[in-house]
Design a protein around this motif. Structure first.
Motif, PDB file in Angstrom:
ATOM      1  N   GLN A  58     -18.781  -4.373   8.891  1.00 36.73           N
ATOM      2  CA  GLN A  58     -20.050  -4.563   9.584  1.00 36.73           C
ATOM      3  C   GLN A  58     -21.175  -5.006   8.652  1.00 36.73           C
ATOM      4  O   GLN A  58     -22.231  -5.437   9.116  1.00 36.73           O
ATOM      5  N   ALA A  59     -20.959  -4.883   7.340  1.00 36.76           N
ATOM      6  CA  ALA A  59     -22.016  -5.231   6.397  1.00 36.76           C
ATOM      7  C   ALA A  59     -22.217  -6.740   6.345  1.00 36.76           C
ATOM      8  O   ALA A  59     -21.271  -7.481   6.077  1.00 36.76           O
ATOM      9  N   PRO A  60     -23.435  -7.231   6.588  1.00 35.46           N
ATOM     10  CA  PRO A  60     -23.665  -8.685   6.533  1.00 35.46           C
ATOM     11  C   PRO A  60     -23.497  -9.242   5.130  1.00 35.46           C
ATOM     12  O   PRO A  60     -23.131 -10.401   4.935  1.00 35.46           O
ATOM     13  N   ARG A  61     -23.770  -8.412   4.113  1.00 35.78           N
ATOM     14  CA  ARG A  61     -23.535  -8.783   2.725  1.00 35.78           C
ATOM     15  C   ARG A  61     -23.399  -7.496   1.928  1.00 35.78           C
ATOM     16  O   ARG A  61     -23.738  -6.408   2.408  1.00 35.78           O
ATOM     17  N   ALA A  62     -22.903  -7.613   0.699  1.00 35.75           N
ATOM     18  CA  ALA A  62     -22.718  -6.421  -0.131  1.00 35.75           C
ATOM     19  C   ALA A  62     -24.064  -5.734  -0.371  1.00 35.75           C
ATOM     20  O   ALA A  62     -25.094  -6.387  -0.540  1.00 35.75           O
ATOM     21  N   HIS A  63     -24.044  -4.408  -0.371  1.00 40.59           N
ATOM     22  CA  HIS A  63     -25.260  -3.649  -0.648  1.00 40.59           C
ATOM     23  C   HIS A  63     -24.885  -2.346  -1.329  1.00 40.59           C
ATOM     24  O   HIS A  63     -23.796  -1.792  -1.105  1.00 40.59           O
ATOM     25  N   LEU A  64     -25.773  -1.838  -2.157  1.00 37.20           N
ATOM     26  CA  LEU A  64     -25.531  -0.570  -2.851  1.00 37.20           C
ATOM     27  C   LEU A  64     -25.550   0.573  -1.849  1.00 37.20           C
ATOM     28  O   LEU A  64     -26.411   0.628  -0.968  1.00 37.20           O
ATOM     29  N   HIS A  65     -24.599   1.484  -2.011  1.00 39.88           N
ATOM     30  CA  HIS A  65     -24.437   2.561  -1.046  1.00 39.88           C
ATOM     31  C   HIS A  65     -24.804   3.923  -1.626  1.00 39.88           C
ATOM     32  O   HIS A  65     -25.646   4.625  -1.055  1.00 39.88           O
ATOM     33  N   GLN A  66     -24.184   4.323  -2.749  1.00 38.46           N
ATOM     34  CA  GLN A  66     -24.464   5.641  -3.289  1.00 38.46           C
ATOM     35  C   GLN A  66     -24.067   5.725  -4.759  1.00 38.46           C
ATOM     36  O   GLN A  66     -23.293   4.909  -5.267  1.00 38.46           O
ATOM     37  N   LEU A  67     -24.629   6.743  -5.428  1.00 36.13           N
ATOM     38  CA  LEU A  67     -24.238   7.101  -6.782  1.00 36.13           C
ATOM     39  C   LEU A  67     -23.256   8.256  -6.703  1.00 36.13           C
ATOM     40  O   LEU A  67     -23.433   9.179  -5.891  1.00 36.13           O
ATOM     41  N   VAL A  68     -22.230   8.225  -7.551  1.00 36.19           N
ATOM     42  CA  VAL A  68     -21.231   9.292  -7.573  1.00 36.19           C
ATOM     43  C   VAL A  68     -21.218   9.900  -8.969  1.00 36.19           C
ATOM     44  O   VAL A  68     -21.013   9.192  -9.967  1.00 36.19           O
ATOM     45  N   TYR A  69     -21.443  11.210  -9.029  1.00 34.68           N
ATOM     46  CA  TYR A  69     -21.530  11.904 -10.306  1.00 34.68           C
ATOM     47  C   TYR A  69     -20.311  12.783 -10.545  1.00 34.68           C
ATOM     48  O   TYR A  69     -19.733  13.357  -9.610  1.00 34.68           O
ATOM     49  N   LEU A  70     -19.949  12.900 -11.821  1.00 34.48           N
ATOM     50  CA  LEU A  70     -18.778  13.667 -12.238  1.00 34.48           C
ATOM     51  C   LEU A  70     -19.170  15.114 -12.497  1.00 34.48           C
ATOM     52  O   LEU A  70     -20.074  15.407 -13.284  1.00 34.48           O
ATOM     53  N   VAL A  71     -18.481  16.025 -11.811  1.00 35.39           N
ATOM     54  CA  VAL A  71     -18.667  17.461 -12.007  1.00 35.39           C
ATOM     55  C   VAL A  71     -17.291  18.101 -12.152  1.00 35.39           C
ATOM     56  O   VAL A  71     -16.271  17.440 -12.008  1.00 35.39           O
ATOM     57  N   SER A  72     -17.250  19.385 -12.422  1.00 31.16           N
ATOM     58  CA  SER A  72     -15.981  20.104 -12.533  1.00 31.16           C
ATOM     59  C   SER A  72     -15.699  20.885 -11.263  1.00 31.16           C
ATOM     60  O   SER A  72     -16.615  21.306 -10.552  1.00 31.16           O
ATOM     61  N   GLY A  73     -14.387  21.066 -10.977  1.00 31.71           N
ATOM     62  CA  GLY A  73     -13.970  21.970  -9.917  1.00 31.71           C
ATOM     63  C   GLY A  73     -14.090  21.441  -8.513  1.00 31.71           C
ATOM     64  O   GLY A  73     -14.214  22.219  -7.554  1.00 31.71           O
ATOM     65  N   GLN A  74     -14.010  20.112  -8.322  1.00 36.79           N
ATOM     66  CA  GLN A  74     -14.123  19.549  -6.980  1.00 36.79           C
ATOM     67  C   GLN A  74     -12.778  19.445  -6.262  1.00 36.79           C
ATOM     68  O   GLN A  74     -12.724  19.064  -5.109  1.00 36.79           O
ATOM     69  N   ASP A  75     -11.672  19.729  -6.954  1.00 38.53           N
ATOM     70  CA  ASP A  75     -10.341  19.669  -6.347  1.00 38.53           C
ATOM     71  C   ASP A  75     -10.071  18.284  -5.747  1.00 38.53           C
ATOM     72  O   ASP A  75      -9.578  18.140  -4.634  1.00 38.53           O
ATOM     73  N   ASP A  76     -10.407  17.227  -6.532  1.00 38.40           N
ATOM     74  CA  ASP A  76     -10.166  15.845  -6.116  1.00 38.40           C
ATOM     75  C   ASP A  76     -10.821  15.484  -4.789  1.00 38.40           C
ATOM     76  O   ASP A  76     -10.303  14.704  -4.006  1.00 38.40           O
ATOM     77  N   GLU A  77     -11.961  16.055  -4.527  1.00 36.73           N
ATOM     78  CA  GLU A  77     -12.698  15.715  -3.321  1.00 36.73           C
ATOM     79  C   GLU A  77     -13.959  14.955  -3.686  1.00 36.73           C
ATOM     80  O   GLU A  77     -14.612  15.237  -4.693  1.00 36.73           O
ATOM     81  N   LEU A  78     -14.299  13.985  -2.879  1.00 39.58           N
ATOM     82  CA  LEU A  78     -15.561  13.289  -3.000  1.00 39.58           C
ATOM     83  C   LEU A  78     -16.497  13.901  -1.974  1.00 39.58           C
ATOM     84  O   LEU A  78     -16.278  13.764  -0.770  1.00 39.58           O
ATOM     85  N   ILE A  79     -17.517  14.590  -2.425  1.00 40.31           N
ATOM     86  CA  ILE A  79     -18.401  15.321  -1.531  1.00 40.31           C
ATOM     87  C   ILE A  79     -19.781  14.666  -1.541  1.00 40.31           C
ATOM     88  O   ILE A  79     -20.416  14.555  -2.584  1.00 40.31           O
ATOM     89  N   GLU A  80     -20.203  14.205  -0.380  1.00 38.45           N
ATOM     90  CA  GLU A  80     -21.501  13.557  -0.242  1.00 38.45           C
ATOM     91  C   GLU A  80     -22.563  14.617   0.039  1.00 38.45           C
ATOM     92  O   GLU A  80     -22.442  15.401   0.978  1.00 38.45           O
TER      93      GLU A  80
END
Length: 283
Positions: free
Chosen positions: A237-259
């Protein structure tokens, strides 16, 4: 985890995110590292205070630059191993205000530290990039995003004295934060044609590109930013590429990406992970 709103599972690569900044090579185009990701908000103080509490952000500068090519109050801050610039509108005809009115608060651009700005400009012109603004005083340029796959890019050769990568001094946090951030894992953008846009960005930056994990969507692509990565995820649906979010590295997330909830991040889209992307230059 407090303040979370959604979760995505993926497979990544663990790392303690060591410093891999290269020595400069004068006279040629070279991306040294991400100078800063930039986010624009309506209320700088609110965003600053929220990120200090949630991610342990350290303020490096707080300035007002009303010049037409900048037009913001705020400045560079430190989270993990990278800088984030946060600004609110300042001055007449502020481009920050125009951006917020058109797109809302959130990510604005990616700033890249280069060795030789003149060499970078020559490289960009050779691959068809249009320089939209050039500050001789602050030694940076902005490029027309229509020539950089829709992503607004800044290139800078200035060495800020308060930047820990030059001063080797990271300010100490005044109090513990909700999340202990180790590093900027990656910057995420959404694109209706990730492969095409990644190829273009690799040409513009002069860096490597490769295929990302399918868990982010079939056809996701990764572009090296030298000190971390840009992940392009498919969004038809994106008409063109756009920045979405920053993702930071922490410990103990159990391979989950949490927004994180936007109230916890000052209206800047941010997620947490415990892994880097495959092929990250720090691995």
């Amino acid at each position: 985890m407090p303040g979370t709103s959604s979760t995505r599972r993926y497979v990544g690569c663990m790392s303690d995110a060591p410093d891999t900044h290269s020595d400069p090579t004068p006279g040629q185009h070279e991306i040294r590292w991400v100078f800063h990701a930039t986010a624009m908000v309506q209320d700088y103080v609110q965003a600053r205070n929220a990120l200090v509490r949630s991610l342990g952000m350290r303020v490096l500068e707080d300035t007002v630059l009303p010049e037409p090519e900048v037009g913001r109050r705020g400045g560079m801050n430190w989270i993990g191993d990278h800088s984030i610039e946060i600004g609110e509108p300042a001055g007449e005809n502020s481009p920050v205000q125009a951006h917020i009115e058109r797109f809302g608060p959130g990510l604005h651009s990616i700033g890249l530290q280069v060795t030789d700005l003149d060499a970078t400009i020559a490289h960009l012109e050779s691959v068809g990039v249009t320089v939209a603004a050039h500050s001789q005083e602050f030694e940076f340029i902005f490029c027309d995003p229509r020539t950089t796959a829709g992503i607004l890019l800044q290139f800078a050769s200035v060495e800020m004295p308060f930047d820990p990568r030059f001063s080797n001094a990271v300010p100490v946090a005044d109090e513990p934060s909700t999340h202990a951030v180790h590093a900027l894992a990656w910057i995420e953008a959404q694109s209706c044609q990730p492969q095409v846009d990644a190829q273009r960005l690799g040409e513009v930056l002069g860096t490597a590109t490769w295929t990302g994990p399918d868990v982010f969507g079939e056809g996701s692509q990764i572009v090296s930013l030298s000190s971390c990565c840009l992940l392009l995820t498919p969004s038809p649906q994106a008409p063109r590429a756009h920045l979405h979010q920053l993702v930071y590295l922490v410990s103990g997330q159990d391979d989950e990406l949490i927004e994180l909830d936007l109230d916890e991040t000052g209206q800047i889209p941010i997620a947490l992970t415990d892994s880097l992307l495959p092929g990250d230059p720090r691995i």
